[in-house]
Design a protein around this motif. Structure first.
Motif, short mmCIF file in Angstrom:
data_model
loop_
_atom_site.label_atom_id
_atom_site.label_comp_id
_atom_site.label_asym_id
_atom_site.label_seq_id
_atom_site.Cartn_x
_atom_site.Cartn_y
_atom_site.Cartn_z
N ASP A 85 48.82 32.74 39.08
CA ASP A 85 48.47 34.14 38.82
C ASP A 85 47.39 34.27 37.75
O ASP A 85 46.93 35.39 37.48
CB ASP A 85 49.71 34.93 38.39
N HIS A 160 44.40 38.65 43.24
CA HIS A 160 44.06 40.01 43.65
C HIS A 160 44.99 41.00 42.94
O HIS A 160 46.15 40.68 42.63
CB HIS A 160 44.19 40.18 45.16
N ASP A 161 44.47 42.19 42.69
CA ASP A 161 45.27 43.26 42.09
C ASP A 161 46.13 43.90 43.16
O ASP A 161 45.66 44.23 44.26
CB ASP A 161 44.37 44.32 41.46
N LYS A 162 47.43 44.06 42.83
CA LYS A 162 48.36 44.70 43.75
C LYS A 162 49.04 45.87 43.05
O LYS A 162 49.41 45.78 41.87
CB LYS A 162 49.40 43.70 44.25
N THR A 163 49.24 46.95 43.80
CA THR A 163 49.91 48.14 43.27
C THR A 163 51.30 48.24 43.88
O THR A 163 51.45 48.24 45.11
CB THR A 163 49.11 49.42 43.62
N GLN A 168 52.15 50.79 39.50
CA GLN A 168 51.75 49.81 38.49
C GLN A 168 50.92 48.71 39.14
O GLN A 168 51.26 48.20 40.21
CB GLN A 168 52.98 49.20 37.81
N ILE A 169 49.82 48.33 38.49
CA ILE A 169 48.91 47.32 39.02
C ILE A 169 49.14 45.98 38.32
O ILE A 169 49.24 45.93 37.09
CB ILE A 169 47.44 47.77 38.82
N SER A 170 49.23 44.93 39.11
CA SER A 170 49.40 43.58 38.54
C SER A 170 48.56 42.61 39.35
O SER A 170 48.30 42.81 40.54
CB SER A 170 50.88 43.17 38.59
N SER A 171 48.13 41.54 38.68
CA SER A 171 47.32 40.52 39.34
C SER A 171 48.23 39.41 39.85
O SER A 171 49.06 38.88 39.10
CB SER A 171 46.29 39.94 38.37
N GLN A 172 48.06 39.06 41.12
CA GLN A 172 48.90 38.04 41.74
C GLN A 172 48.06 37.13 42.62
O GLN A 172 47.03 37.54 43.16
CB GLN A 172 50.00 38.68 42.60
#
Length: 315
Positions: A85, A160-163, A168-172
């Motif tokens: 990540d 990639h950023d996921k919502t 809430q946005i997180s990078s995975q």
């Protein structure tokens, strides 16, 4: 706390428990069993057999699954330790290797069924194709083919950023957003389960047909020939059991991936997501038994394997 919240928490706990328990069991079974596989399949009675070479080659790839993929899965899913990540290149390489190396053993066992079909054929030209030299060539070409088949992951996988459902946005580390996730699910289903399993079933059935035909037409042979036929029969029985295990262990994950591909655009609440996560851990844990239990299947089904194992202990 509402009843749905309690159910969700219970499902999440079950998923984590199943992951940890199955990972420990598969690790122990795999390390012990695969180590014995190497010793047995390199003994003089088996190492010259092309079918044994496929078994041995699949053992090395299964070792990668047991020693690398399973511990990484535990760290990522249970302890939330996931270096993929945070580093894009590591993300690409790890997922690419994990997908491809899990697929190769299934293809090698499929090649073993083709080898048994060729070896049992009444056509002398087909029988000549069942050789150690061709087995080595086929193993190398198939491994290269599988690595090429999954090479698109190097391009489309990354951080990639996921919502989530709460905004809430997180990078995975994941596949490119959009249709690629559906494509990868179908791709993995086809190459990890459908094609190898279909090949095993088709050539396994043809091999049994060949064996029955030869038993009816070949006269009583010399002791050496009878001994060779016993060896061939034992290898065929070991292969049959291994094929059944692979099909049973990989078919559920194919069904699950097909379901996920169909419902990818559905609006899902947290309860449904928890249910899907539990189902995911169950079917994924089941697939690892296809990589860790070959030694025990060979021991139960093959007299020649048990004899080689006993000689190993005697030494």
């Amino acid at each position: 706390m509402s009843s749905d919240d309690i159910t969700i928490q219970y499902l999440k706990t079950m998923a984590a428990t199943i992951l940890l328990t199955s990972s420990i069991i598969n690790s122990i079974l795999g390390i012990v069993g695969l180590t014995f596989n190497i010793f047995v399949f390199t003994r003089p009675t088996l190492r010259c057999q092309p079918c044994s070479f496929y078994f041995l080659s699949s053992t090395f790839f299964n070792f990668f699954v047991i020693l690398i993929i399973i511990p990484t899965r535990i760290l990522s899913n249970i302890y939330d330790i996931n270096p993929t990540d945070y580093n894009d290149n590591y993300c690409k390489i790890e997922r690419y290797l994990f997908y491809s190396t899990r697929t190769i053993p299934c293809w090698l066992i499929a090649l073993a069924t083709i080898d048994r079909f060729l070896h049992s054929s009444s056509n002398s030209s087909f029988r000549e194709m069942s050789s150690l030299k061709i087995a080595k060539l086929a193993t190398g070409c198939t491994s290269l083919f599988v690595f090429i088949v999954y090479s698109h992951m190097i391009v489309y996988y990354g951080i990639h950023d996921k919502t989530d459902r709460f905004g809430q946005i997180s990078s995975q580390c994941s596949g490119a957003p959009g249709i690629y996730s559906t494509f990868l699910s179908i791709w993995q289903m086809i190459f990890y389960s459908v094609i190898p399993s279909s090949t095993m079933l088709v050539f396994g059935s043809l091999t049994i047909k060949n064996v029955r035909g030869r038993c009816q037409t070949i006269p009583r042979a010399a002791e050496k020939n009878r001994s060779n036929r016993r060896t061939d029969f034992q290898l065929l029985r070991m292969l049959t059991v291994q094929v059944l295990v692979i099909i049973v262990c990989t078919l559920p994950v194919s069904i699950y991936r097909a379901y996920m591909a169909i419902t990818i655009n559905d609006m899902k609440n947290e309860l449904r997501l928890a249910q899907e996560e539990l189902a995911s851990q169950i079917v994924l844990s089941l697939t690892y038994f296809a990589h860790s239990t070959s030694f025990y299947m060979y021991t139960l089904s093959g007299t020649i394997f048990r004899k080689a194992l006993m000689k190993l202990f005697e030494r």
